[in-house]
Write a protein that holds these residues in place. Structure first.
Motif, PDB file in Angstrom:
ATOM      1  N   THR A 150      19.788  43.298  37.445  1.00 23.92           N
ATOM      2  CA  THR A 150      20.928  43.432  36.059  1.00 23.92           C
ATOM      3  C   THR A 150      20.428  42.955  34.869  1.00 23.92           C
ATOM      4  O   THR A 150      19.654  42.053  34.886  1.00 23.92           O
ATOM      5  N   GLN A 151      19.982  43.863  33.522  1.00 27.36           N
ATOM      6  CA  GLN A 151      19.539  43.404  32.358  1.00 27.36           C
ATOM      7  C   GLN A 151      20.688  42.802  31.388  1.00 27.36           C
ATOM      8  O   GLN A 151      21.873  43.577  31.401  1.00 27.36           O
ATOM      9  N   ASP A 152      21.072  42.248  30.905  1.00 30.01           N
ATOM     10  CA  ASP A 152      21.720  41.283  29.574  1.00 30.01           C
ATOM     11  C   ASP A 152      21.923  42.218  28.783  1.00 30.01           C
ATOM     12  O   ASP A 152      20.455  43.143  28.282  1.00 30.01           O
TER      13      ASP A 152
END
Length: 333
Positions: free
Chosen positions: A294-296
């Motif tokens: 998961t990437q912000d």
């Protein structure tokens, strides 16, 4: 008589002297009963002994080398006590020799409290020793080693090849922490450093973290086997902070020695992730994702960056579906 007499102060003023065979042996004055010559008399003998000795405080002074000879094979060969309370006990029973130092009431027992450099030796003989600390308590024990003023070093040495060097058993803990380590002042040091220079490492494991449940009872299991996190908060006057370190760094570097020819074959993966669910009875539904990245939303870097610097002609990315199923690869924007 053969020279025995009692002098009533004529030889020495205000002193009564007892003579045996014309020799002065025992003297008494206003302050002391003492041998007439230094180390000249024993108090009692091996066959004729005194019973109890009553002293009204004061000191017991023992000069030069002294041996306190106690009886062998005796349950209470030597004790220091106050009434029925025993503070010091030596048991010389054959095969069950015990030395006991005990606090009867709650308090402090001090060993080596003066401000000097010393070495304390405990069980340094060649026999196999068992050292018990706090094993009989029904309340919580607190064992403190070292202080916060200077560095404290604990060295644990083991010469055994098949026996564990350190065993920590905390099978009663439910919501607490079995082993807590705090290193709040680290800059370039390491919180935990596990190294091995063994040239014979074969199927051993340098770090093993395992959770095996043979009769699991939790119906909403959400525990993590390992949790690595890095969460810096910049709340001080740091104007241009930068983070370039990795939260997890896994690497392997294998080298063949240039002093002799060798053929090295490397086939094991750097990272092997496996998820296995086996249905032996009942119903099994496994919809878990094997890997979630998961990437912000604020990030501008690459979500997954694969770099291949090799010269071979094999695949840089290989995805296989070996047991049926539907989509092998699905990309969604």
């Amino acid at each position: 008589p053969s020279g025995e007499n009692i002098d009533l102060g004529e030889a020495t003023a205000d002193t009564i002297t007892f003579y045996v065979a014309t020799g002065a042996e025992l003297s008494l004055n206003a302050t002391a009963l003492f041998p007439s010559t230094d180390s000249g008399l024993d108090l009692g003998s091996s066959t004729n002994q005194f019973a109890d000795l009553y002293l009204d405080g004061g000191n017991i002074n023992l000069d030069t080398a002294t041996d306190i000879d106690i009886d062998d094979n005796t349950a209470s060969a030597f004790t220091i006590s106050a009434g029925a309370d025993t503070y010091f006990l030596i048991t010389t029973s054959t095969g069950a020799e015990v030395v006991t130092l005990n606090n009867i009431e709650a308090g402090t027992m001090n060993i080596g409290t003066t401000n000097v450099t010393r070495t304390l030796n405990l069980a340094t003989g060649t026999g196999a020793d068992t050292i018990n600390i706090g094993t009989g308590a029904t309340n919580a024990d607190a064992i403190t080693v070292g202080n916060t003023g200077v560095a404290t070093t604990i060295d644990i040495n083991s010469g055994a090849a098949t026996v564990n060097a350190v065993d920590i058993t905390t099978d009663s803990i439910t919501t607490a922490t079995a082993l807590a380590l705090s290193a709040d002042a680290l800059t370039t040091g390491k919180g935990i450093d596990i190294t091995s220079t063994s040239n014979a490492l074969d199927s051993g494991v340098l770090l093993n973290v395992s959770s095996s449940q043979t009769a699991a009872t939790d119906t909403t299991l959400s525990a993590d086997i390992a949790n690595l996190s890095f969460s810096p908060t910049y709340s001080t006057a740091v104007t241009t902070p930068a983070i370039s370190g990795n939260v997890l760094d896994i690497s392997r570097s294998a080298t063949t020695n240039n002093l002799f020819a060798s053929t090295l074959t490397v086939t094991g993966p750097i990272l092997n992730i496996t998820n296995t669910a086996t249905q032996t009875t009942g119903t099994l539904t496994d919809s878990s994702n094997l890997v979630v990245v998961t990437q912000d939303a604020d990030a501008t870097g690459t979500l997954l960056h694969l770099v291949s610097n090799r010269s071979s002609t094999n695949y840089s990315l290989l995805i296989e579906q070996t047991s049926g199923g539907t989509d092998t690869l699905s990309l969604t924007d």
